[in-house]
Design a protein around this motif. Structure first.
Motif, PDB file in Angstrom:
ATOM      1  N   PRO A  11      -9.872  -3.084 -30.838  1.00 24.68           N
ATOM      2  CA  PRO A  11      -9.493  -3.673 -29.939  1.00 24.68           C
ATOM      3  C   PRO A  11      -7.962  -4.054 -30.187  1.00 24.68           C
ATOM      4  N   LEU A  12      -7.415  -4.124 -31.358  1.00 21.23           N
ATOM      5  CA  LEU A  12      -6.191  -4.555 -31.825  1.00 21.23           C
ATOM      6  C   LEU A  12      -5.188  -3.328 -31.446  1.00 21.23           C
ATOM      7  N   GLU A  13      -5.786  -1.987 -31.728  1.00 24.15           N
ATOM      8  CA  GLU A  13      -5.045  -0.682 -31.319  1.00 24.15           C
ATOM      9  C   GLU A  13      -4.919  -0.925 -30.018  1.00 24.15           C
ATOM     10  N   ALA A  14      -5.958  -1.138 -29.117  1.00 28.66           N
ATOM     11  CA  ALA A  14      -5.867  -1.024 -27.675  1.00 28.66           C
ATOM     12  C   ALA A  14      -4.883  -1.890 -27.247  1.00 28.66           C
ATOM     13  N   ARG A  15      -4.958  -3.097 -27.565  1.00 26.36           N
ATOM     14  CA  ARG A  15      -3.918  -4.042 -27.188  1.00 26.36           C
ATOM     15  C   ARG A  15      -2.624  -3.865 -27.249  1.00 26.36           C
ATOM     16  N   SER A  16      -2.558  -3.190 -28.395  1.00 30.21           N
ATOM     17  CA  SER A  16      -1.062  -2.481 -28.791  1.00 30.21           C
ATOM     18  C   SER A  16      -0.495  -1.712 -27.972  1.00 30.21           C
ATOM     19  N   LEU A  17      -1.246  -0.768 -27.632  1.00 32.60           N
ATOM     20  CA  LEU A  17      -1.077   0.451 -26.493  1.00 32.60           C
ATOM     21  C   LEU A  17      -0.566  -0.406 -25.373  1.00 32.60           C
ATOM     22  N   ILE A  18      -1.593  -1.036 -24.984  1.00 29.30           N
ATOM     23  CA  ILE A  18      -1.350  -1.837 -23.702  1.00 29.30           C
ATOM     24  C   ILE A  18      -0.154  -2.502 -23.585  1.00 29.30           C
ATOM     25  N   ARG A  19       0.201  -3.428 -24.622  1.00 30.37           N
ATOM     26  CA  ARG A  19       1.500  -4.287 -24.944  1.00 30.37           C
ATOM     27  C   ARG A  19       2.766  -3.491 -24.654  1.00 30.37           C
ATOM     28  N   GLU A  20       2.579  -2.322 -25.307  1.00 31.55           N
ATOM     29  CA  GLU A  20       3.581  -1.392 -25.346  1.00 31.55           C
ATOM     30  C   GLU A  20       3.904  -0.380 -23.940  1.00 31.55           C
TER      31      GLU A  20
END
Lengths: 265, 265
Positions: A11-20
């Motif tokens: 989830p953390l990786e997915a949210r980081s990609l979304i954030r960027e």
């Protein structure tokens, strides 16, 4: 291969990609096994009544988390996330009218806003599949059929409106199991609210959904209706708040909560 | 004979007798089979944060109903009741200090008050008894043992504090069944939060409860701890609201809800 990677993201990786802005696709299938959520953001003066509305109507509006007044951090379900940046696409509504779609809401966030994260059907759908119950809209790569019903939600303050449901055709031999499996996930809409006879809940023509796609129902299948997360958004929109922000359809918030953590048994 | 009559009263009859000051005893055993509730009344400016506190801590604070701002009618669980008159004894707290006990709160009610009805353990206790699991405090005609723990509630706004638990000794052969039976009643505290070893949840001496009575634990028994409805009252009291009204211990609100309606399965 590409999809496989999205499914295996944390989830953390997915949210980081979304954030960027490095992942701009809808979130179905992303970070497989983790709970995704609908988003509704309102201002403080409506927060008590909306929370009460959700509390009174837990099937269409199962609360997963609510932020503190002014805080963009959903500290129960994703303490490292920021609700203003970690969703791919947001809808901005003013007085109930969609005025824009944006990829972050940093410039829209106000000190008296409260974010509501509400369970979505992805979780119980994955449980149905694991239990050998097929999903027609997956087979057809389409959306579920969504209908307004004649089942009124219990009003709270200024919030009122009909329950919106999603329909999935279930093979008759799997009906009991489908009820059992989804009962186990009350935080993501839970047990069906109706089985069979669409007319009993005010649906005149099963082939004319209000939203989503038409799904063929075979002879050995029965239409099964679950309360739908469109309900709280529709109800909130109807009372025309000065400002309301939601996720865009299909662009859900990905939580740190493992789907199994939501079961009651 | 006398008790028998109280047990057979309908909730409406029981509330009428209470309203007319014709029944001034505690409500344990009254209107048998119907859910009883704890009461917390706060003013509107605290309502959102307190509702959020309850929503985040559903085990100690299972919400059964919340009234509309200014309305004394708990329309979900007893639409014919009036929260200002239908409890036998109320406590009035100002700035966290008990300033009086009264038999109605007509003169204390204000237009911006909100009443919270919170599940109580009577419901799961009756389910335990029906399942052949004995209750020591019934045998001894005493109260359960109640302890403050080191398990912090998840704070919400200005509300924070430890989880308070009640303890019941359960015969080891009934431990699994006790978990199953109470799991089925999430609206009235649900499954235990801890089994055995009191020191693991910060209870130094099982024979020194913070409230209630000491209960002997036999050799073939294990102490089982359930989240307790004292928690929300204690937490609310601690933040010293200008005014808070609660039921007096043992004088619960009797709802129209049949206990079986609260089960999840």
């Amino acid at each position: 291969m590409f999809n496989m990677n999205f499914a295996n993201l944390s989830p953390l990786e997915a949210r980081s990609l979304i954030r960027e802005d490095k992942m701009t696709r809808p979130t179905a299938g992303v970070a497989s096994g983790f709970v995704q959520a609908n988003l509704v953001i309102l201002k403080k003066d409506l927060a008590f009544e909306f929370l009460l509305f959700c509390q009174r109507n837990p099937k269409p509006c199962p609360i997963l988390d609510v932020t503190e007044i002014g805080s963009p951090i959903p500290k129960l379900v994703a303490p490292n996330a920021d609700i203003r940046t970690d969703i791919g696409k947001y809808c901005i509504y003013r007085e109930g009218i969609l005025v824009g779609e944006v990829s972050d809401i940093i410039n829209y966030w106000e000190e008296d806003m409260v974010a509501f994260l509400i369970g979505c059907s992805y979780t119980f759908e994955s449980a149905l599949l694991k239990n050998g119950i097929p999903l027609r809209h997956h087979e057809l790569d389409s959306n579920v059929s969504v209908y307004k019903t004649n089942i009124a939600c219990i009003p709270a303050g200024r919030f009122a409106g009909p329950t919106v449901v999603s329909m999935r055709p279930v093979p008759n031999k799997h009906l009991v199991r489908a009820v059992q499996v989804t009962t186990n996930f009350p935080s993501t809409h839970g047990a069906p609210i109706h089985i069979g006879s669409p007319e009993h809940i005010g649906i005149k023509d099963i082939n004319k959904p209000d939203f989503g796609d038409i799904l063929p129902i075979r002879e050995d299948e029965t239409p099964v209706f679950w309360a739908c997360g469109v309900t709280p958004q529709a109800v909130a929109m109807q009372m025309k708040p000065e400002i309301m922000i939601t996720h865009s359809t299909g662009y859900m918030f990905i939580t740190d909560v493992n789907e199994e953590q939501l079961t009651i048994l």
